[in-house]
Design a protein around this motif. Structure first.
Motif, mmCIF file in Angstrom:
data_model
loop_
_atom_site.group_PDB
_atom_site.id
_atom_site.type_symbol
_atom_site.label_atom_id
_atom_site.label_comp_id
_atom_site.label_asym_id
_atom_site.label_seq_id
_atom_site.Cartn_x
_atom_site.Cartn_y
_atom_site.Cartn_z
ATOM 1 N N VAL A 22 0.830 -1.200 0.000
ATOM 2 C CA VAL A 22 0.000 0.000 0.000
ATOM 3 C C VAL A 22 0.866 1.252 0.000
ATOM 4 C CG1 VAL A 22 -1.713 1.302 1.308
ATOM 5 C CG2 VAL A 22 -1.906 -1.174 1.136
ATOM 6 N N LEU A 23 1.770 1.353 0.965
ATOM 7 C CA LEU A 23 2.578 2.562 1.092
ATOM 8 C C LEU A 23 3.462 2.790 -0.131
ATOM 9 C CD1 LEU A 23 3.185 4.911 2.935
ATOM 10 C CD2 LEU A 23 5.030 3.589 3.933
ATOM 11 N N SER A 24 3.918 1.719 -0.754
ATOM 12 C CA SER A 24 4.774 1.886 -1.926
ATOM 13 C C SER A 24 4.024 2.503 -3.105
ATOM 14 C CB SER A 24 5.384 0.539 -2.336
ATOM 15 O OG SER A 24 4.369 -0.360 -2.725
ATOM 16 N N HIS A 25 2.701 2.439 -3.093
ATOM 17 C CA HIS A 25 1.915 3.044 -4.162
ATOM 18 C C HIS A 25 1.345 4.409 -3.774
ATOM 19 C CE1 HIS A 25 1.965 -1.122 -5.572
ATOM 20 N NE2 HIS A 25 1.800 -0.597 -6.771
ATOM 21 N N VAL A 26 1.364 4.729 -2.496
ATOM 22 C CA VAL A 26 0.747 5.959 -2.020
ATOM 23 C C VAL A 26 1.756 7.095 -1.856
ATOM 24 C CG1 VAL A 26 -0.482 6.973 -0.050
ATOM 25 C CG2 VAL A 26 -1.144 4.743 -0.911
ATOM 26 N N TYR A 27 2.986 6.786 -1.522
ATOM 27 C CA TYR A 27 3.919 7.851 -1.154
ATOM 28 C C TYR A 27 4.280 8.755 -2.331
ATOM 29 C CZ TYR A 27 8.176 5.919 -3.218
ATOM 30 O OH TYR A 27 9.133 5.492 -4.089
ATOM 31 N N LEU A 28 4.363 8.242 -3.533
ATOM 32 C CA LEU A 28 4.754 9.083 -4.664
ATOM 33 C C LEU A 28 3.717 10.161 -4.990
ATOM 34 C CD1 LEU A 28 6.836 9.786 -6.771
ATOM 35 C CD2 LEU A 28 5.724 8.158 -8.295
ATOM 36 N N PRO A 29 2.425 9.822 -5.110
ATOM 37 C CA PRO A 29 1.461 10.906 -5.351
ATOM 38 C C PRO A 29 1.478 11.961 -4.244
ATOM 39 C CG PRO A 29 0.439 8.797 -5.792
ATOM 40 C CD PRO A 29 1.778 8.507 -5.187
ATOM 41 N N LEU A 30 1.647 11.538 -2.995
ATOM 42 C CA LEU A 30 1.733 12.516 -1.911
ATOM 43 C C LEU A 30 2.963 13.397 -2.057
ATOM 44 C CD1 LEU A 30 0.588 10.392 1.150
ATOM 45 C CD2 LEU A 30 -0.665 12.215 0.013
ATOM 46 N N ALA A 31 4.087 12.796 -2.405
ATOM 47 C CA ALA A 31 5.312 13.576 -2.598
ATOM 48 C C ALA A 31 5.153 14.557 -3.751
ATOM 49 C CB ALA A 31 6.498 12.642 -2.847
ATOM 50 N N VAL A 32 4.475 14.148 -4.807
ATOM 51 C CA VAL A 32 4.251 15.042 -5.951
ATOM 52 C C VAL A 32 3.367 16.212 -5.536
ATOM 53 C CG1 VAL A 32 3.101 15.215 -8.198
ATOM 54 C CG2 VAL A 32 4.639 13.303 -7.718
ATOM 55 N N MET A 33 2.300 15.932 -4.784
ATOM 56 C CA MET A 33 1.404 17.010 -4.361
ATOM 57 C C MET A 33 2.106 18.010 -3.441
ATOM 58 S SD MET A 33 -2.304 15.216 -3.903
ATOM 59 C CE MET A 33 -1.829 13.613 -3.298
ATOM 60 N N PHE A 34 2.957 17.509 -2.543
ATOM 61 C CA PHE A 34 3.684 18.417 -1.656
ATOM 62 C C PHE A 34 4.746 19.209 -2.419
ATOM 63 C CE2 PHE A 34 2.186 15.671 1.873
ATOM 64 C CZ PHE A 34 1.580 16.671 2.615
ATOM 65 N N SER A 35 5.465 18.574 -3.324
ATOM 66 C CA SER A 35 6.499 19.294 -4.062
ATOM 67 C C SER A 35 5.889 20.279 -5.051
ATOM 68 C CB SER A 35 7.425 18.315 -4.783
ATOM 69 O OG SER A 35 6.712 17.582 -5.749
ATOM 70 N N TRP A 36 4.672 20.013 -5.511
ATOM 71 C CA TRP A 36 3.986 20.927 -6.406
ATOM 72 C C TRP A 36 3.769 22.283 -5.741
ATOM 73 C CZ3 TRP A 36 -0.872 23.298 -6.417
ATOM 74 C CH2 TRP A 36 -1.263 23.833 -7.635
ATOM 75 N N MET A 37 3.593 22.268 -4.418
ATOM 76 C CA MET A 37 3.400 23.514 -3.676
ATOM 77 C C MET A 37 4.551 24.485 -3.904
ATOM 78 S SD MET A 37 1.839 22.699 0.097
ATOM 79 C CE MET A 37 3.360 22.021 0.672
#
Length: 131
Positions: A22-37
């Protein structure tokens, strides 16, 4: 010199991500959303607003139905297409045709549609052009 403790933390995270489905598929979209800021928000006071919209179930954040409807109309087709092409039946079908003429035509059409949208300036992926 690299801190040995930092390397251990990175190795632990890597092992954990390899084991966790689960975490291996979730962390990248979260990282993208935070770095997009970093690129999208120029006013630091807006970061709190962005985070409460990103995670409406924390604090006073509220799910804005008007945003969901507006963005659903704008991007809903792409979300549906993404979900469909992510399914196992689609992948089985694609594996059968990808080395045929039909597969080549599909890829060529997708390529030229992408080029068209880039040339038309729709959804410009190069955020740094706006700075």
């Amino acid at each position: 010199p690299t801190n040995h403790l930092d390397l251990q933390a990175i190795e632990w995270l890597e092992e954990y991500l390899e084991e966790s489905r689960v975490l291996s598929h979730v962390y990248l979209p979260l990282a993208v959303m935070f770095s997009w800021m970093l690129f999208a928000i120029t006013d630091l006071s807006q970061i709190v607003c962005y985070l409460t919209r990103l995670f409406p179930f924390f604090n006073e954040g509220v799910l804005n139905v008007a945003d969901v409807i507006r963005l659903g109309r704008q991007y809903g087709v792409f979300v549906v297409i993404g979900v469909v092409v992510s399914t196992v039946p689609f992948m089985r079908w694609w594996d059968k045709i990808r080395h045929t003429k039909v597969g080549t035509y599909i890829l060529a059409i997708l390529f030229w549609l992408s080029i068209y949208h880039l040339a038309a300036g729709l959804n410009d992926p190069f955020l740094y052009f706006s700075f």
